[in-house]
Write a protein that holds these residues in place. Structure first.
Motif, PDB file in Angstrom:
ATOM      1  N   LEU A 310     -20.016   1.481  62.928  1.00  0.00           N
ATOM      2  CA  LEU A 310     -19.425   2.763  63.292  1.00  0.00           C
ATOM      3  C   LEU A 310     -18.703   2.686  64.624  1.00  0.00           C
ATOM      4  N   GLN A 311     -19.233   1.908  65.547  1.00  0.00           N
ATOM      5  CA  GLN A 311     -18.562   1.747  66.833  1.00  0.00           C
ATOM      6  C   GLN A 311     -17.202   1.083  66.665  1.00  0.00           C
ATOM      7  N   THR A 312     -17.126   0.094  65.760  1.00  0.00           N
ATOM      8  CA  THR A 312     -15.845  -0.565  65.498  1.00  0.00           C
ATOM      9  C   THR A 312     -14.844   0.409  64.908  1.00  0.00           C
ATOM     10  N   MET A 313     -15.278   1.241  63.969  1.00  0.00           N
ATOM     11  CA  MET A 313     -14.381   2.239  63.383  1.00  0.00           C
ATOM     12  C   MET A 313     -13.899   3.235  64.429  1.00  0.00           C
ATOM     13  N   ARG A 314     -14.795   3.646  65.301  1.00  0.00           N
ATOM     14  CA  ARG A 314     -14.425   4.601  66.350  1.00  0.00           C
ATOM     15  C   ARG A 314     -13.390   3.971  67.292  1.00  0.00           C
ATOM     16  N   GLU A 315     -13.585   2.708  67.654  1.00  0.00           N
ATOM     17  CA  GLU A 315     -12.646   2.032  68.550  1.00  0.00           C
ATOM     18  C   GLU A 315     -11.281   1.881  67.890  1.00  0.00           C
ATOM     19  N   ARG A 316     -11.270   1.548  66.592  1.00  0.00           N
ATOM     20  CA  ARG A 316      -9.991   1.426  65.892  1.00  0.00           C
ATOM     21  C   ARG A 316      -9.266   2.768  65.848  1.00  0.00           C
ATOM     22  N   ALA A 317     -10.004   3.845  65.640  1.00  0.00           N
ATOM     23  CA  ALA A 317      -9.389   5.174  65.617  1.00  0.00           C
ATOM     24  C   ALA A 317      -8.803   5.518  66.984  1.00  0.00           C
ATOM     25  N   GLU A 318      -9.514   5.204  68.050  1.00  0.00           N
ATOM     26  CA  GLU A 318      -9.025   5.505  69.394  1.00  0.00           C
ATOM     27  C   GLU A 318      -7.789   4.684  69.744  1.00  0.00           C
ATOM     28  N   GLU A 319      -7.691   3.468  69.223  1.00  0.00           N
ATOM     29  CA  GLU A 319      -6.543   2.613  69.520  1.00  0.00           C
ATOM     30  C   GLU A 319      -5.235   3.189  68.984  1.00  0.00           C
ATOM     31  N   ILE A 320      -5.310   4.000  67.939  1.00  0.00           N
ATOM     32  CA  ILE A 320      -4.095   4.613  67.391  1.00  0.00           C
ATOM     33  C   ILE A 320      -4.054   6.104  67.718  1.00  0.00           C
ATOM     34  N   GLY A 321      -4.829   6.512  68.723  1.00  0.00           N
ATOM     35  CA  GLY A 321      -4.795   7.894  69.182  1.00  0.00           C
ATOM     36  C   GLY A 321      -5.471   8.875  68.262  1.00  0.00           C
ATOM     37  N   GLY A 322      -6.367   8.399  67.401  1.00  0.00           N
ATOM     38  CA  GLY A 322      -7.016   9.270  66.439  1.00  0.00           C
ATOM     39  C   GLY A 322      -8.325   9.855  66.940  1.00  0.00           C
ATOM     40  N   TYR A 323      -8.795  10.855  66.217  1.00  0.00           N
ATOM     41  CA  TYR A 323     -10.087  11.498  66.500  1.00  0.00           C
ATOM     42  C   TYR A 323     -11.038  11.162  65.366  1.00  0.00           C
ATOM     43  N   PHE A 324     -12.161  10.523  65.710  1.00  0.00           N
ATOM     44  CA  PHE A 324     -13.111  10.036  64.711  1.00  0.00           C
ATOM     45  C   PHE A 324     -14.420  10.809  64.839  1.00  0.00           C
ATOM     46  N   GLN A 325     -14.918  11.283  63.699  1.00  0.00           N
ATOM     47  CA  GLN A 325     -16.184  12.014  63.697  1.00  0.00           C
ATOM     48  C   GLN A 325     -16.992  11.606  62.467  1.00  0.00           C
ATOM     49  N   ILE A 326     -18.290  11.412  62.659  1.00  0.00           N
ATOM     50  CA  ILE A 326     -19.171  11.074  61.549  1.00  0.00           C
ATOM     51  C   ILE A 326     -20.366  12.023  61.560  1.00  0.00           C
ATOM     52  N   ARG A 327     -20.735  12.469  60.365  1.00  0.00           N
ATOM     53  CA  ARG A 327     -21.897  13.329  60.189  1.00  0.00           C
ATOM     54  C   ARG A 327     -22.779  12.722  59.096  1.00  0.00           C
ATOM     55  N   SER A 328     -24.059  12.677  59.351  1.00  0.00           N
ATOM     56  CA  SER A 328     -24.990  12.116  58.364  1.00  0.00           C
ATOM     57  C   SER A 328     -26.365  12.754  58.532  1.00  0.00           C
ATOM     58  N   LYS A 329     -27.019  12.915  57.402  1.00  0.00           N
ATOM     59  CA  LYS A 329     -28.366  13.466  57.413  1.00  0.00           C
ATOM     60  C   LYS A 329     -29.164  12.757  56.334  1.00  0.00           C
ATOM     61  N   GLU A 330     -30.369  12.422  56.654  1.00  0.00           N
ATOM     62  CA  GLU A 330     -31.200  11.674  55.718  1.00  0.00           C
ATOM     63  C   GLU A 330     -31.333  12.426  54.399  1.00  0.00           C
ATOM     64  N   LYS A 331     -31.151  11.683  53.316  1.00  0.00           N
ATOM     65  CA  LYS A 331     -31.234  12.161  51.931  1.00  0.00           C
ATOM     66  C   LYS A 331     -30.079  13.092  51.546  1.00  0.00           C
ATOM     67  N   GLU A 332     -29.055  13.230  52.415  1.00  0.00           N
ATOM     68  CA  GLU A 332     -27.942  14.122  52.097  1.00  0.00           C
ATOM     69  C   GLU A 332     -26.577  13.441  52.198  1.00  0.00           C
ATOM     70  N   GLY A 333     -26.564  12.152  52.454  1.00  0.00           N
ATOM     71  CA  GLY A 333     -25.301  11.430  52.471  1.00  0.00           C
ATOM     72  C   GLY A 333     -24.652  11.379  53.849  1.00  0.00           C
ATOM     73  N   THR A 334     -23.465  10.773  53.872  1.00  0.00           N
ATOM     74  CA  THR A 334     -22.725  10.564  55.118  1.00  0.00           C
ATOM     75  C   THR A 334     -21.289  11.037  54.941  1.00  0.00           C
ATOM     76  N   TYR A 335     -20.717  11.593  56.008  1.00  0.00           N
ATOM     77  CA  TYR A 335     -19.368  12.148  55.950  1.00  0.00           C
ATOM     78  C   TYR A 335     -18.582  11.645  57.160  1.00  0.00           C
ATOM     79  N   ILE A 336     -17.396  11.108  56.912  1.00  0.00           N
ATOM     80  CA  ILE A 336     -16.529  10.589  57.971  1.00  0.00           C
ATOM     81  C   ILE A 336     -15.209  11.363  57.954  1.00  0.00           C
ATOM     82  N   ASP A 337     -14.805  11.832  59.130  1.00  0.00           N
ATOM     83  CA  ASP A 337     -13.525  12.540  59.293  1.00  0.00           C
ATOM     84  C   ASP A 337     -12.704  11.802  60.332  1.00  0.00           C
ATOM     85  N   LEU A 338     -11.446  11.545  59.998  1.00  0.00           N
ATOM     86  CA  LEU A 338     -10.520  10.877  60.916  1.00  0.00           C
ATOM     87  C   LEU A 338      -9.211  11.671  60.927  1.00  0.00           C
ATOM     88  N   ARG A 339      -8.702  11.960  62.138  1.00  0.00           N
ATOM     89  CA  ARG A 339      -7.438  12.672  62.258  1.00  0.00           C
ATOM     90  C   ARG A 339      -6.524  11.894  63.205  1.00  0.00           C
TER      91      ARG A 339
END
Length: 342
Positions: A310-339
């Motif tokens: 996740l840190q690598t993905m966040r760094e890649r997003a920042e390198e192109i000026g993007g906003y990276f957000q991840i949300r996750s909860k046990e037994k409910e899956g994971t959600y990634i948003d990139l703008r």
């Protein structure tokens, strides 16, 4: 080179106009003198002849001095023009010769200084190019070494331990054959589960090693091929809606592809998900990316997954000026948003 004849004509014209004006002034002065002195000895016709003779003398002088001046002036202009042509062709070692301290001499000195400056800049650029090449080689070597270490760590932390568990279970099952069939059956089930998990880990590692070069493909085409490969090799159901990825820069395409690739790799390795949803669209000056899965989820503050993937993905997003957000909860899956702004 084309302006020299025009300059020469201008000089000749200037000297000619000087001769005409001098003749007219002389004629007027002569007439005034005749009028004031009432000199009857000089007739009007004689004064006209004198004026014509004076004009011819001045005309010859203007032609002579005009030719002489224009020849010198044109030669110096041609030297400067030739020097500029040499500079434009890349011959920065050329110089304009001349010791005159007039305006053209000052211009020639300034051009010589400019040539020296450009020559020094070229040397600096060559040194920078050499240093950049060396740094690129060092960075490539460091990246390869880091990737090898990471893969070795991942293999040790996951696949090697699973293979060790498979070895222990298979040995125990072999010893229990004929003695405790129910226990052997349970062990074989565990062997099958661990083998399937190890297979998923290896597929995820191979997915991560997929080249990031899009090989002339658009981002949409490359993602379609990647998703089809995962569908063929795994049981993961992927729903992809890919829009708004046209006319992105090469760097943005590469980083977005790598982020999606890393996300799918993490899903295969850690989530235990059976369904994944990927959506991209362009709106309000941004390209948005949404990735979700129905896996087991995790705690963002406690999971080891945040230490690298996740840190690598966040760094890649920042390198192109993007906003990276991840949300996750046990037994409910994971959600990634990139703008990403475009």
């Amino acid at each position: 080179m084309e302006r020299s004849p025009t300059i020469r004509n201008w000089i000749f014209k200037s000297f000619f106009m000087m001769a005409v004006m001098a003749t007219l002034i002389s004629f007027v002065v002569l007439q005034i003198y005749l009028f004031i002195s009432d000199n009857e000895g000089l007739s009007l016709s004689l004064s006209i002849y004198l004026t014509i003779a004076l004009f011819l003398i001045l005309l010859l002088l203007s032609v002579y001095f005009g030719f002489r001046t224009s020849y010198t002036f044109k030669g110096r202009i041609d030297d400067i023009s030739t020097f500029v042509t040499l500079l434009r062709s890349g011959k920065f070692s050329a110089r304009v010769e001349g010791d005159e301290q007039d305006e053209l001499g000052i211009l020639a000195d300034e051009l010589n200084q400019l040539a020296i400056y450009i020559q020094e800049q070229v040397k600096s650029l060559q040194r920078l190019a050499d240093e950049k090449s060396e740094l690129a080689e060092q960075a490539h070597g460091a990246a390869v070494m880091e990737e090898r270490q990471r893969l070795a760590r991942d293999l040790h932390d996951s696949v090697s331990q699973q293979l060790f568990a498979l070895n222990m279970l298979s040995s125990a099952a072999h010893k229990s054959i004929g003695k405790n069939p129910d226990k052997v059956e349970e062990m074989i089930k565990q062997v099958a589960e661990i083998a399937a998990k190890a297979q998923g880990e290896m597929r995820a590692l191979l997915l991560h090693l997929r080249p990031i070069d899009l090989k002339g493909e658009s981002l949409c085409e490359a993602l379609t091929i990647l998703i089809e490969e995962i569908k063929e090799k795994t049981k993961l159901e992927i729903e992809a809606t890919l829009y708004g990825m046209e006319n992105l820069s090469k760097g943005t395409e590469t980083h977005m592809f790598r982020i999606i690739q890393e996300s799918l790799s993490n899903i295969l390795r850690h989530s235990g998900a059976t369904k994944v949803k990927i959506m991209t669209e362009k709106k309000e000056g941004f390209v948005t990316l949404y990735i979700s899965d129905n896996g087991k989820g995790f705690n963002l503050k406690e999971s080891k997954m945040t230490s690298y993937g996740l840190q690598t993905m966040r760094e890649r997003a920042e390198e192109i000026g993007g906003y990276f957000q991840i949300r996750s909860k046990e037994k409910e899956g994971t959600y990634i948003d990139l703008r990403i702004p475009v």
